[in-house]
Design a protein around this motif. Structure first.
Motif, PDB file in Angstrom:
ATOM      1  N   VAL A 208      -4.816   8.681  -5.474  1.00  0.00           N
ATOM      2  CA  VAL A 208      -4.946   7.245  -5.224  1.00  0.00           C
ATOM      3  C   VAL A 208      -6.233   6.972  -4.451  1.00  0.00           C
ATOM      4  O   VAL A 208      -6.586   7.700  -3.518  1.00  0.00           O
TER       5      VAL A 208
ATOM      6  N   TYR B 228       0.828  -1.208   0.000  1.00  0.00           N
ATOM      7  CA  TYR B 228       0.000   0.000   0.000  1.00  0.00           C
ATOM      8  C   TYR B 228       0.866   1.263   0.000  1.00  0.00           C
ATOM      9  O   TYR B 228       0.659   2.193  -0.801  1.00  0.00           O
TER      10      TYR B 228
ATOM     11  N   TYR C 114       0.049  10.980   3.431  1.00  0.00           N
ATOM     12  CA  TYR C 114       0.003  10.972   1.961  1.00  0.00           C
ATOM     13  C   TYR C 114      -1.326  11.611   1.531  1.00  0.00           C
ATOM     14  O   TYR C 114      -2.301  10.899   1.267  1.00  0.00           O
TER      15      TYR C 114
ATOM     16  N   TRP D 190      -3.329   7.389   7.097  1.00  0.00           N
ATOM     17  CA  TRP D 190      -2.413   7.596   5.965  1.00  0.00           C
ATOM     18  C   TRP D 190      -2.743   8.839   5.145  1.00  0.00           C
ATOM     19  O   TRP D 190      -1.854   9.387   4.495  1.00  0.00           O
ATOM     20  N   SER D 191      -3.987   9.285   5.151  1.00  0.00           N
ATOM     21  CA  SER D 191      -4.317  10.460   4.334  1.00  0.00           C
ATOM     22  C   SER D 191      -3.648  11.727   4.847  1.00  0.00           C
ATOM     23  O   SER D 191      -3.502  12.690   4.099  1.00  0.00           O
TER      24      SER D 191
ATOM     25  N   LEU E 200       1.692   4.530  -2.719  1.00  0.00           N
ATOM     26  CA  LEU E 200       1.545   5.958  -2.414  1.00  0.00           C
ATOM     27  C   LEU E 200       2.846   6.713  -2.648  1.00  0.00           C
ATOM     28  O   LEU E 200       2.834   7.833  -3.171  1.00  0.00           O
ATOM     29  N   GLU E 201       3.956   6.096  -2.271  1.00  0.00           N
ATOM     30  CA  GLU E 201       5.261   6.742  -2.485  1.00  0.00           C
ATOM     31  C   GLU E 201       5.522   6.954  -3.977  1.00  0.00           C
ATOM     32  O   GLU E 201       6.015   8.008  -4.391  1.00  0.00           O
TER      33      GLU E 201
ATOM     34  N   HIS F 219      -2.511  12.694  -1.061  1.00  0.00           N
ATOM     35  CA  HIS F 219      -3.079  12.280  -2.348  1.00  0.00           C
ATOM     36  C   HIS F 219      -3.813  10.952  -2.238  1.00  0.00           C
ATOM     37  O   HIS F 219      -4.391  10.486  -3.226  1.00  0.00           O
ATOM     38  N   LEU F 220      -3.805  10.323  -1.055  1.00  0.00           N
ATOM     39  CA  LEU F 220      -4.691   9.184  -0.798  1.00  0.00           C
ATOM     40  C   LEU F 220      -6.064   9.772  -0.490  1.00  0.00           C
ATOM     41  O   LEU F 220      -6.333  10.246   0.612  1.00  0.00           O
TER      42      LEU F 220
END
Length: 643
Positions: free
Chosen positions: A430, A416, A445, A441-442, A420-421, A447-448
């Motif tokens: 994503v 996962y 990251y 995680w949002s 994202l990386e 863009h998640l």
């Protein structure tokens, strides 16, 4: 914003309490207390924490016992742990902003203490405890500088009295179950997924169990009360998950910190508005975020499972997005077999020419999934992702939906995060589907944009069950799954797919406000939106999906929910009824600022479940209005300030 950590004075050690209690950590507003105890009433033994909550009227023991400890491949860190010291109390104070979510400006503010323990062989284990105004977070730390080991088991376990009401979802790899409400002798013994909601018998306190900051150094976990009905133990993935691929026990390298164990706590409105799961997560690693833009998406899969195979269907949904002022359209599975007038390249050119941004689906690939749908392996390795993202960028695609993960083992968590990386340098949004639920995680990251991890409208295609269960399920999600992060339920469907709705048009329209998702896929066919009345159609052209503020105004899981969300100076309301009876709901506008008048557009149930009743009024903070809801009905509203 850069974190600022300063020392504060609060009661960490007390000589006037029982010797078993070594320390307490109190939230900044003094409503939540976390106390550390030794079961053997001394400095050596088994350790647990206890959490209490004061609602300004009474203090309730929310969690009477949370067992602590880990079992490592080389030695045990649970039974004979010696208390060494409690570190200097710290005040965590951080403000940060997010691009999508339930509010745009968030605060990570807590009192923290690190407890140092050691086992008989002098190996060290730290427990980091934080008390927030809206909950508790704690994690383990192995501070030593070298060594690689397997964590055989985590002994964290939450003891919860039988009389505590709970809403829990039976564990399944896709996190797409229904919630079961239970207490007393109705409590089932199962493995359960996150998040899990609890209400004390006296109704003085609610809490939600979850985890955050799960990264490459650990696996995802779940809760199990199979051994003891009142005790929910942290449990690692089933070895059979992901077709048996990957180890179910994580391998760690020292120094190491575990994920945060998160307990959101307070009133039900505190639960709904909390950002604690994101607050404890690592700040954004993406420096330039100007390309990350939340928005609504047209989506053809719900109404036509093979829609992306047909070029004309794809262009019709692109036209819908353009007509409705939605920035995105999604090309779901079978795009690589597109025909009837064009290819995927032709579709991308058409979509971009309409001022809409295309998104595109992929199978996660690999032997961890039985699903053979293509394209299957293009997201599987760094090299294949770079190659595919390069092609997508050149064609004008803005993001990817990646499906069928089927495991929360350590290797899958790494997969996962690797996606994202790799997506960020190509400015690819994503969306994870067939996946875990959010773990903070949002924030790291941004863009998640969203996750599935929910039984959503897609289940109207899977069998007749969702027709009858959806109304109640919809009123549970705002208090459970959607609390912990973006949720792509794919809502707001007025026509029927394979199996029909029992929810009213007002209920469906309200979901556009009630359900939060950085990419909100509105799933109906074009005529489902074109045939709406002018007010409902206009509402869906402007309703935001990234918010500055969220407030629960009223509600109870499985019964009804009324929520207000703010974007800029405008407010939007969503309310749904799960019950098989009509009811009236009073909207009190006391959440509005003083001295400002608003134009209210209220779109409620009409004479029957496929009609609307629309009202326009001028209201202010002192006002109130009664709204009629049909059985399984609802309403949506906008409040626009009048200059």
């Amino acid at each position: 914003m850069k974190s600022t950590i300063v020392s504060v004075l609060f009661c960490a050690l007390s000589s006037c309490i029982a010797s078993a209690q070594k320390l307490t950590v109190q939230s900044p507003n003094q409503k939540i207390n976390v106390a550390l105890f030794c079961q053997q009433n001394g400095d050596v033994g088994e350790w647990y924490i206890k959490a209490s909550y004061n609602n300004n009227v009474k203090t309730s023991e929310a969690l009477p016992r949370i067992d602590l400890g880990l079992s490592r491949s080389d030695q045990d860190f649970s039974k004979e742990l010696k208390f060494i010291k409690a570190g200097k109390p710290l005040f965590i104070q951080e403000q940060y902003t997010v691009l999508h979510g339930k509010k745009s400006v968030c605060s990570n503010s807590a009192n923290e203490v690190t407890v140092s323990l050691e086992n008989p062989s002098k190996a060290k284990l730290n427990i980091i405890i934080r008390a927030y105004n809206d909950g508790i977070a704690f994690r383990y730390e192995f501070p030593e500088k070298q060594g690689s080991f397997v964590v055989k088991d985590e002994l964290t376990a939450y003891t919860i009295p039988a009389e505590t009401m709970r809403w829990m979802e039976k564990w399944n790899p896709a996190n797409e179950g229904l919630y079961t409400a239970m207490s007393g002798d109705k409590v089932q013994q199962q493995q359960w997924g996150y998040p899990a909601l609890f209400q004390l018998k006296d109704s003085a306190c609610w809490f939600l169990l979850h985890e955050s900051e799960v990264n490459q150094s650990y696996c995802g976990s779940k809760l199990s009360n199979l051994e003891e009905g009142s005790k929910y133990k942290i449990t690692f993935p089933n070895p059979k998950d992901g077709r048996g691929m990957g180890a179910s026990t994580p391998t760690i390298t020292l120094p190491w910190k575990s994920p945060w164990r998160v307990i959101i706590m307070g009133s039900l409105s505190d639960i709904v508005s909390s950002t604690l799961v994101d607050d404890v997560a690592t700040p954004s690693v993406v420096k330039n975020t100007s390309w990350i833009q939340p928005g609504l998406v047209s989506w053809n899969y719900w109404s036509s499972n093979h829609g992306t195979k047909d070029y004309k269907t794809v262009t019709a949904f692109a036209d819908l997005a353009a007509d409705m002022n939605w920035p995105y359209t999604l090309l779901d599975w079978e795009w690589d077999a597109m025909s009837n007038g064009g290819t995927v390249e032709d579709a991308a050119r058409y979509i971009v020419s309409k001022g809409v941004k295309p998104l595109i689906w992929y199978n996660s690939g690999g032997n961890h999934t039985w699903v053979s749908s293509t394209p299957k392996d293009r997201m599987l390795t760094h090299e294949s992702r770079v190659e595919e993202f390069t092609k997508l960028k050149n064609l004008g695609f803005a993001g990817v939906k990646i499906d069928f993960f089927e495991s929360e083992k350590q290797d899958m968590i790494k997969y996962y995060l690797d996606i994202l990386e790799d997506a960020a340098p190509f400015q690819m949004l994503v969306y994870f589907h067939g996946c875990l639920v959010p773990r903070g995680w949002s924030r790291t990251y941004p863009h998640l944009m969203t996750y599935e991890g929910v039984r959503g409208a897609e289940w109207y295609n899977n069998g007749p069950e969702f027709t009858t269960t959806a109304p109640e399920h919809n009123t549970i999600l705002p208090f459970t799954r959607n609390v912990v992060g973006p949720m792509d339920y794919t809502p707001v469907t007025f026509t029927n797919s394979q199996f029909p709705h029992l929810t009213s048009y007002g209920h469906e329209l309200a979901l556009s406000v009630l359900f939060e998702s950085g990419l909100q896929h509105l799933a109906d066919r074009p005529e489902g939106y074109y045939e709406l009345n002018d007010a409902a159609k206009a509402f869906l052209k402007v309703v935001p999906n990234a918010w500055d503020e969220t407030r629960l105004l009223e509600g109870y899981p499985g019964r009804d929910v009324l929520m207000a969300r703010r974007k800029g100076a405008a407010w939007y309301l969503g309310c749904i009824n799960a019950e098989i009876r009509e009811k009236r709901k009073t909207i009190r506008f006391d959440f509005l600022p003083t001295g400002v008048k608003y134009k209210l557009t209220l779109i409620a149930d009409g004479d029957h479940d496929k009609s609307f009743s629309t009202q326009y009024r001028v209201v202010d903070k002192a006002g109130a209005i009664d709204v009629r809801m049909l059985r399984r009905g609802g309403f949506a509203a906008s409040l626009i300030p009048i200059p």
